[in-house]
Design an enzyme around this catalytic site. Structure first.
Site: not given
Length: 448
Positions: A45, A93, A266, A271, A275
């Site tokens: 991700d 996502s 995953e 991710d 961020h």
């Protein structure tokens, strides 16, 4: 809830929908497709191209002249576009995971539903309907956007409780879609209004809620929820290789049967680091994923009927290796950082010697000017309403400055992402594809 379907009617619609879709959109025909028995689908991700490049240099052996190839370099076969079903070109996502799970574009925020909010058949639903073993392994909560897009149907990804509830309502042959789920999410499954873990136990699932008990899982079906929400970050964690550990257990469990299996894994928190514009956090997550993929490759070498396909749902943060016009990136230095910025900040706020804490936790050399700014920001943070948050932000910025790391956004970006593949049938994923193409080929494989 309008997205839930009774198992018999759903099974019929699932097969009908898939047949129509595969006939109209899949470029690779059944006659040319090499079909594996088992499929392991890995999603990094937020893992855009800059992340795998960064990991190469982070992981480089400084004692050798050449830069060593990583597991990502070894398995790279192509690239993929990720745009959602609108004119923004930048996906979230949920829309990206829906494309990767169903082969259909949709709007940002959608969980395996169309723009009209009609349910879309997912890969795991398809595999379950064909009596294959199904598994989900994530470092987020198991009802987060990506796993939810393989297991549920909802108008919006933030409906966490509804999505969790649907895991016991969206059934095939009377059973939940995934035979194995490992990740976080306790607060959504053991709530004041209901305890969903008991529902899974009634369906025959073995339930554990502590990573230390992972070895207690001996057979399927099983559910492991190891945190209130997402698992602890890899950096500074008691379990820095928790994705690898969960995947290893998952492979053991799905291999206990002769049935084919479909597994989605995953690396969720790459991710989250993006961020937060946190490069040390990101490299720790990438290291966990690299070790996980190395494990999977070794499994495939021993079980050659298995296929690995890995990609990212999108890239996060606009990461750049080099900043402010300087032709340099000091990724090697990140190996010495042993704690998350928040943990470093908390220690600094409790001492009169913040520079000492900096050296202990990062080993990054500072100039006199940088050290003076560090001391000043610690003092300023103590006057803030949220001192830890204030100081954590500065620490990340200082790490970026010292290592020449750059970021352009705290959100996602629209660059193409990498596609990796290994094992039986991997050549079907070479070249450039859309994310929906990846899912379409996998759905064709699952159906064989």
């Amino acid at each position: 809830m309008q997205y839930l379907m009774k198992s018999c009617a759903f099974l019929l619609s699932l097969l009908t929908l898939f047949s129509a879709h595969s006939a109209s959109t899949l470029a690779t025909t059944a006659s040319t497709l090499t079909v594996p028995k088992n499929i392991i689908y890995v999603i990094g991700d937020g893992m855009g191209p800059a992340y795998t490049s960064a990991y190469r240099y982070f992981n480089d052996d400084p004692n050798t002249k050449a830069v060593e190839k990583t597991i990502f370099d070894q398995l790279l076969v192509g690239m993929s576009s990720t745009y959602p079903d609108d004119d923004t070109y930048v996906t979230d996502s949920a829309a990206a995971a829906t494309a990767l799970a169903t082969s259909h574009k949709t709007y940002n925020g959608a969980i395996a539903v169309t723009k009209e909010q009609l349910p879309l058949t997912t890969l795991l639903e398809q595999a379950k309907a064909l009596n294959k073993t199904t598994a989900v392994v994530v470092t987020s909560q198991i009802n987060h956007a990506t796993p939810a897009s393989f297991l549920a149907h909802n108008e919006h990804r933030r409906n966490y409780n509804e999505i969790a509830d649907s895991y016991l309502q969206n059934l095939i042959a009377g059973q939940p879609i995934a035979d194995l789920m490992l990740g976080g999410g306790q607060q959504y499954f053991t709530r004041n209004d209901k305890d969903l873990s008991k529902g899974f136990v009634e369906h025959g699932y073995h339930y554990i809620n502590n990573m230390a008990d992972l070895d207690r899982l001996k057979q399927l079906p099983a559910l492991g929820l190891f945190a209130k929400k997402g698992l602890e970050p890899a950096l500074g964690s008691q379990y820095p290789q928790r994705l690898m550990q969960m995947t290893e257990k998952a492979l053991e469990l799905v291999s206990a049967s002769t049935k084919p299996f479909m597994m989605m894994v995953e690396a969720s928190q790459i991710d989250w680091c993006g961020h937060s514009n946190d490069i040390s956090c990101a490299m720790a997550e990438m290291d966990d994923l690299a070790k996980t993929v190395t494990l999977i490759k070794a499994y495939i070498d021993a079980h050659p009927e298995t296929l690995l396909v890995m990609t990212a749902d999108h890239s996060t943060g606009g990461l750049s290796l080099g900043r402010a016009g300087t032709y340099q990136w000091k990724g090697q230095s990140l190996k010495h950082i042993k704690a998350m910025p928040k943990a470093i900040a908390e220690k600094m706020l409790q001492t009169e010697q913040p520079s000492s804490i900096w050296q202990q936790t990062t080993q990054l050399a500072l100039t006199k000017e940088q050290n003076a700014r560090l001391v000043k920001n610690v003092a300023d943070a103590k006057l803030e309403r949220k001192p830890t948050k204030y100081l954590s932000r500065f620490i990340k910025q200082l790490i970026d400055e010292v290592t020449y790391t750059g970021w352009t956004t705290s959100g996602h970006d629209g660059v193409d992402v990498q596609v990796f593949a290994y094992g039986k049938g991997y050549t079907a994923f070479t070249g450039h594809q859309d994310n929906t193409d990846i899912a379409a080929i996998l759905m064709q494989m699952v159906s064989q």
